[in-house]
Write a protein that holds these residues in place. Structure first.
Motif, PDB file in Angstrom:
ATOM      1  N   ALA A 139     121.843 -11.182 -14.000  1.00  0.00           N
ATOM      2  CA  ALA A 139     122.987 -11.408 -14.759  1.00  0.00           C
ATOM      3  C   ALA A 139     123.046 -10.012 -15.616  1.00  0.00           C
ATOM      4  O   ALA A 139     124.212  -9.327 -15.817  1.00  0.00           O
ATOM      5  CB  ALA A 139     123.040 -12.475 -15.753  1.00  0.00           C
ATOM      6  N   LEU A 140     122.109  -9.368 -15.975  1.00  0.00           N
ATOM      7  CA  LEU A 140     121.893  -8.183 -16.849  1.00  0.00           C
ATOM      8  C   LEU A 140     122.240  -7.184 -16.098  1.00  0.00           C
ATOM      9  O   LEU A 140     122.680  -6.064 -16.339  1.00  0.00           O
ATOM     10  CB  LEU A 140     120.806  -8.105 -17.505  1.00  0.00           C
ATOM     11  CG  LEU A 140     120.404  -9.129 -18.763  1.00  0.00           C
ATOM     12  CD1 LEU A 140     118.876  -9.120 -19.172  1.00  0.00           C
ATOM     13  CD2 LEU A 140     121.528  -8.872 -19.736  1.00  0.00           C
ATOM     14  N   ALA A 177     126.826  -5.962  -6.961  1.00  0.00           N
ATOM     15  CA  ALA A 177     127.519  -7.339  -6.789  1.00  0.00           C
ATOM     16  C   ALA A 177     128.195  -7.426  -8.089  1.00  0.00           C
ATOM     17  O   ALA A 177     129.185  -8.096  -8.027  1.00  0.00           O
ATOM     18  CB  ALA A 177     126.352  -8.411  -6.423  1.00  0.00           C
ATOM     19  N   GLY A 178     127.702  -7.372  -9.168  1.00  0.00           N
ATOM     20  CA  GLY A 178     128.278  -7.424 -10.483  1.00  0.00           C
ATOM     21  C   GLY A 178     129.490  -6.327 -10.816  1.00  0.00           C
ATOM     22  O   GLY A 178     130.706  -6.835 -11.163  1.00  0.00           O
ATOM     23  N   ILE A 227     119.042  -3.307 -17.173  1.00  0.00           N
ATOM     24  CA  ILE A 227     118.237  -3.934 -16.136  1.00  0.00           C
ATOM     25  C   ILE A 227     116.777  -3.969 -16.391  1.00  0.00           C
ATOM     26  O   ILE A 227     116.283  -5.114 -15.889  1.00  0.00           O
ATOM     27  CB  ILE A 227     118.414  -3.042 -14.895  1.00  0.00           C
ATOM     28  CG1 ILE A 227     120.029  -2.802 -14.578  1.00  0.00           C
ATOM     29  CG2 ILE A 227     117.940  -3.312 -13.772  1.00  0.00           C
ATOM     30  CD1 ILE A 227     120.585  -1.763 -13.531  1.00  0.00           C
ATOM     31  N   GLY A 228     116.314  -3.051 -17.144  1.00  0.00           N
ATOM     32  CA  GLY A 228     115.212  -3.094 -17.623  1.00  0.00           C
ATOM     33  C   GLY A 228     114.431  -4.189 -18.193  1.00  0.00           C
ATOM     34  O   GLY A 228     113.400  -4.827 -18.054  1.00  0.00           O
ATOM     35  N   VAL A 229     115.407  -4.760 -18.887  1.00  0.00           N
ATOM     36  CA  VAL A 229     115.186  -5.860 -19.956  1.00  0.00           C
ATOM     37  C   VAL A 229     115.057  -7.197 -18.893  1.00  0.00           C
ATOM     38  O   VAL A 229     114.155  -7.964 -19.053  1.00  0.00           O
ATOM     39  CB  VAL A 229     116.356  -6.218 -20.969  1.00  0.00           C
ATOM     40  CG1 VAL A 229     116.269  -7.597 -21.527  1.00  0.00           C
ATOM     41  CG2 VAL A 229     116.240  -5.112 -22.291  1.00  0.00           C
ATOM     42  N   GLY A 230     116.011  -7.438 -18.022  1.00  0.00           N
ATOM     43  CA  GLY A 230     116.029  -8.514 -17.165  1.00  0.00           C
ATOM     44  C   GLY A 230     114.722  -8.479 -16.324  1.00  0.00           C
ATOM     45  O   GLY A 230     114.103  -9.356 -16.159  1.00  0.00           O
ATOM     46  N   GLY A 239     126.404 -10.884 -10.396  1.00  0.00           N
ATOM     47  CA  GLY A 239     124.847 -10.195 -10.442  1.00  0.00           C
ATOM     48  C   GLY A 239     123.922 -11.684 -10.398  1.00  0.00           C
ATOM     49  O   GLY A 239     123.012 -11.617  -9.641  1.00  0.00           O
ATOM     50  N   ALA A 240     124.170 -12.574 -11.301  1.00  0.00           N
ATOM     51  CA  ALA A 240     123.418 -13.592 -11.252  1.00  0.00           C
ATOM     52  C   ALA A 240     123.411 -14.378  -9.981  1.00  0.00           C
ATOM     53  O   ALA A 240     122.229 -14.963  -9.270  1.00  0.00           O
ATOM     54  CB  ALA A 240     123.626 -14.563 -12.511  1.00  0.00           C
TER      55      ALA A 240
END
Length: 359
Positions: free
Chosen positions: A255-256, A96-97, A73-76, A128-129
């Motif tokens: 997405a991530l 959601a994902g 999540i942190g990367v996104g 997620g996206a």
């Protein structure tokens, strides 16, 4: 007299590099004072929180389990924040994902195929996206504040999950508990080693960080993110699309987060239940800033914040402390990170306020 922040002409590179370390040290010092105020030995408490979890093989596995969603999540979020799109709703995108990725193992529980797990992961990322696309659409088309919309959508996703597991998706053989059917082996992330629970989630997290770092460092899209983040006007002169960047950054982040959600459900819980995350989506905001919005730095920051979760569990057992102590630590860390960054870019100046004009 008033206090003003004056932007420095050339912020110190050394101070910028040391800022996260200084913030971490200040957090530890403040935490020691907090433990002393609670009647605990500060040295022992800090040992239980930050050193004890690193002394056993099984706890290193647990560290990988807790750090994986934070890193993903942190990367996104680091991409979003670099281009000034403030996605605060990663927790909802994680949920959601998890929901969309669980459609196959819940509704088609008898389907046994090697395709089950790959499809779950892809559907989790898509879910997620698409959920992140809602605040992206509202900002791109109506200039709605994405902080508010993404945050409010967190509660929508959590309530929808609660309704699903208590209603249509509840396991009829679950003794009336609000859970879905247990996932079949084909829908469970395999463990990396036999010595603990670490699964492929940590591998996905590191690969995602490396891929995003490569994009930011060597591709035109990465350059576009940096330019639009530094100056939207300069980005327009360069021919970059602000709306396109809103869609790209928000959906990549979503997405991530969705991938983190389905990995958490598939690799750790093995079913859906009302609560699937202790707040990874919110903690990842701290991870992104502590990692200097750099995907490689996010890996280190994710491990540090994952350690606070693991150490917090140890503090509850050994010291009898509340789990809220961990949240206090994480909040102090974010405060000191932002404070150090602010003082790196700005200097504090005292100025005399102009005298009020006579009526």
């Amino acid at each position: 007299m008033r206090i003003e922040l004056e932007k420095r002409a050339r912020p110190s590179q050394l101070h910028s590099l040391l800022s996260p370390i200084i913030a971490l040290v200040l957090t530890l010092v403040t935490g020691a004072i907090l433990f002393a105020a609670l009647g605990q030995d500060p040295v022992r408490a800090l040992y239980v929180l930050f050193i004890g979890p690193l002394t056993e093989v099984w706890s290193l596995h647990e560290l990988a389990v807790k750090s994986a969603p934070l890193i993903m999540i942190g990367v996104g979020l680091s991409v979003c924040y670099r281009c000034n799109n403030w996605n605060i709703g990663a927790e909802g995108q994680l949920v959601a994902g998890a929901i969309t990725g669980s459609i196959i193992p819940v509704l088609f529980n008898d389907w046994h195929s090697p395709l089950v797990l790959p499809l779950m992961l892809v559907m989790g990322m898509v879910g997620g996206a698409l959920y992140a696309a809602i605040p992206a659409f509202l900002k791109a088309q109506t200039n709605t504040n994405e902080i508010l919309t993404s945050l409010m959508l967190v509660y929508v996703a959590e309530l929808f999950l609660d309704w699903l597991v208590r209603g249509p998706w509840r396991d009829p053989q679950g003794f009336n508990f609000p859970v879905t059917k247990q996932f079949q082996p084909e829908g469970i992330l395999p463990e990396l080693l036999d010595s603990g629970r670490a699964n492929l989630g940590i591998v996905f997290a590191i690969l995602a960080a490396l891929a995003v770092w490569f994009m930011m460092r060597f591709t035109l899209k990465g350059f576009e993110i940096k330019v639009l983040g530094a100056s939207e006007r300069a980005g327009r002169f360069a021919g970059f699309s602000r709306k396109g960047m809103i869609w790209f950054s928000m959906m990549l982040s979503g997405a991530l987060a969705g991938l983190a959600g389905i990995c958490e459900v598939s690799g750790v819980i093995n079913k859906l239940q009302p609560e699937i995350s202790p707040g990874y989506g919110f903690t990842a905001i701290i991870v992104a800033f502590l990692g200097r919005l750099n995907p490689l730095g996010v890996i280190v920051a994710g491990l540090v914040l994952g350690l606070t979760y693991l150490g917090g569990e140890g503090a509850q057992i050994e010291l009898g402390l509340s789990d809220k102590v961990v949240r206090v630590f994480q909040g102090m860390l974010l405060f000191f990170v932002l404070a150090c960054d602010t003082l790196t870019i700005y200097r504090v100046r005292l100025s005399l306020a102009p005298a009020a004009k006579e009526a």
